[in-house]
Motif scaffolding. Structure first.
Motif, PDB file in Angstrom:
ATOM      1  N   THR A  61       0.949  -1.344  -0.167  1.00 50.57           N
ATOM      2  CA  THR A  61       0.177   0.146  -0.076  1.00 50.57           C
ATOM      3  C   THR A  61       0.578   1.460  -0.083  1.00 50.57           C
ATOM      4  OG1 THR A  61      -1.691  -1.074   1.360  1.00 50.57           O
ATOM      5  CG2 THR A  61      -1.876   1.348   1.290  1.00 50.57           C
ATOM      6  N   THR A  63       0.907   5.055   0.917  1.00 57.31           N
ATOM      7  CA  THR A  63       0.175   5.785   2.194  1.00 57.31           C
ATOM      8  C   THR A  63       0.523   7.301   2.266  1.00 57.31           C
ATOM      9  OG1 THR A  63       0.126   3.781   3.762  1.00 57.31           O
ATOM     10  CG2 THR A  63      -0.364   6.009   4.725  1.00 57.31           C
ATOM     11  N   ASN A  92      -4.658  -8.412   1.969  1.00 56.44           N
ATOM     12  CA  ASN A  92      -4.682  -6.910   1.807  1.00 56.44           C
ATOM     13  C   ASN A  92      -4.938  -6.677   0.368  1.00 56.44           C
ATOM     14  OD1 ASN A  92      -4.177  -4.111   1.703  1.00 56.44           O
ATOM     15  ND2 ASN A  92      -2.073  -4.452   2.946  1.00 56.44           N
ATOM     16  N   GLU A  94      -5.594  -2.916  -0.302  1.00 52.96           N
ATOM     17  CA  GLU A  94      -5.300  -1.516  -0.419  1.00 52.96           C
ATOM     18  C   GLU A  94      -4.314  -1.007  -1.318  1.00 52.96           C
ATOM     19  OE1 GLU A  94      -6.381  -0.906   4.547  1.00 52.96           O
ATOM     20  OE2 GLU A  94      -4.713   0.224   3.508  1.00 52.96           O
ATOM     21  N   ASN A  97      -3.849   4.596   0.480  1.00 54.18           N
ATOM     22  CA  ASN A  97      -4.346   4.866   1.941  1.00 54.18           C
ATOM     23  C   ASN A  97      -4.104   6.391   2.013  1.00 54.18           C
ATOM     24  OD1 ASN A  97      -5.338   5.338   4.571  1.00 54.18           O
ATOM     25  ND2 ASN A  97      -4.183   3.469   5.505  1.00 54.18           N
ATOM     26  N   THR A 114      -8.169  -1.243  -3.752  1.00 50.54           N
ATOM     27  CA  THR A 114      -9.257  -0.472  -2.829  1.00 50.54           C
ATOM     28  C   THR A 114      -8.033   0.958  -2.347  1.00 50.54           C
ATOM     29  OG1 THR A 114     -10.060  -2.237  -2.059  1.00 50.54           O
ATOM     30  CG2 THR A 114     -10.257  -0.219  -0.796  1.00 50.54           C
ATOM     31  N   LEU A 116      -8.271   3.560   0.429  1.00 52.31           N
ATOM     32  CA  LEU A 116      -9.031   3.751   1.707  1.00 52.31           C
ATOM     33  C   LEU A 116      -9.002   5.189   2.166  1.00 52.31           C
ATOM     34  CD1 LEU A 116     -10.239   2.367   4.214  1.00 52.31           C
ATOM     35  CD2 LEU A 116      -7.795   2.219   5.006  1.00 52.31           C
ATOM     36  N   GLU A 137     -13.294  -4.331  -4.199  1.00 56.40           N
ATOM     37  CA  GLU A 137     -12.350  -3.226  -4.509  1.00 56.40           C
ATOM     38  C   GLU A 137     -13.122  -2.028  -4.848  1.00 56.40           C
ATOM     39  OE1 GLU A 137     -11.780  -6.312  -5.884  1.00 56.40           O
ATOM     40  OE2 GLU A 137      -9.906  -6.868  -4.536  1.00 56.40           O
TER      41      GLU A 137
END
Length: 154
Positions: A61, A63, A92, A94, A97, A114, A116, A137
């Motif tokens: 992910t 972030t 997982n 993501e 994020n 996805t 988030l 997703e």
């Protein structure tokens, strides 16, 4: 009186310009997860992180910390394509994020991933999401982490 009215209308634009005068554009070296995360890490609030065209598969992910409000910008939903390789242990999906950053995400296509978001003030536009028929997703909005029932937008 006329000069006061003019100042009233000009002052907000002047303040906006001053606030954004130090904003920079950080160019990610590629669309790879590590290059995008490195560009985000080197950015500060107000910056634009520009991700070049390409098709990349991410295994983890990206972030945006809650301390930054940035623009994460691909070159277009047909040009910057990110595919999320799902992990099984732990599961997982993501791809990005946004945390509680209030950042903006634009110009990407996401495959099996996805985004988030948590909190408010964020913006997602000009993005395309493709997902497997048996998966969830899309964009998942928590509102806040105390909310045990997140909302799927897509």
């Amino acid at each position: 009186m006329s000069s006061r009215k003019s100042l009233f209308f000009v002052l907000p634009f002047l303040l906006f310009w001053i606030a954004n005068a130090n904003a920079a554009t950080i160019n990610a070296a590629s669309c790879s997860q590590s290059d995008v995360q490195a560009a985000i890490n080197s950015s500060v609030t107000g910056d634009t992180v520009s991700v070049p065209a390409g098709s990349c598969t991410w295994t983890s992910t990206v972030t945006i910390p809650s301390t930054k409000k940035i623009l994460l910008q691909g070159t277009g939903m047909a040009s910057t394509i990110i595919t999320r390789q799902k992990t099984v242990d732990p599961p997982n999906w993501e791809v990005i994020n946004l945390a509680q950053s209030g950042s903006r995400l634009t110009g990407f296509q996401f495959v099996n991933g996805t985004v988030l978001v948590d909190g408010d003030g964020w913006r997602i536009d000009n993005c395309k999401f493709y997902r497997a028929a048996d998966s969830n997703e899309g964009v998942l909005v928590w509102g806040n982490r105390s909310n045990t029932h997140p909302t799927w937008l897509i």
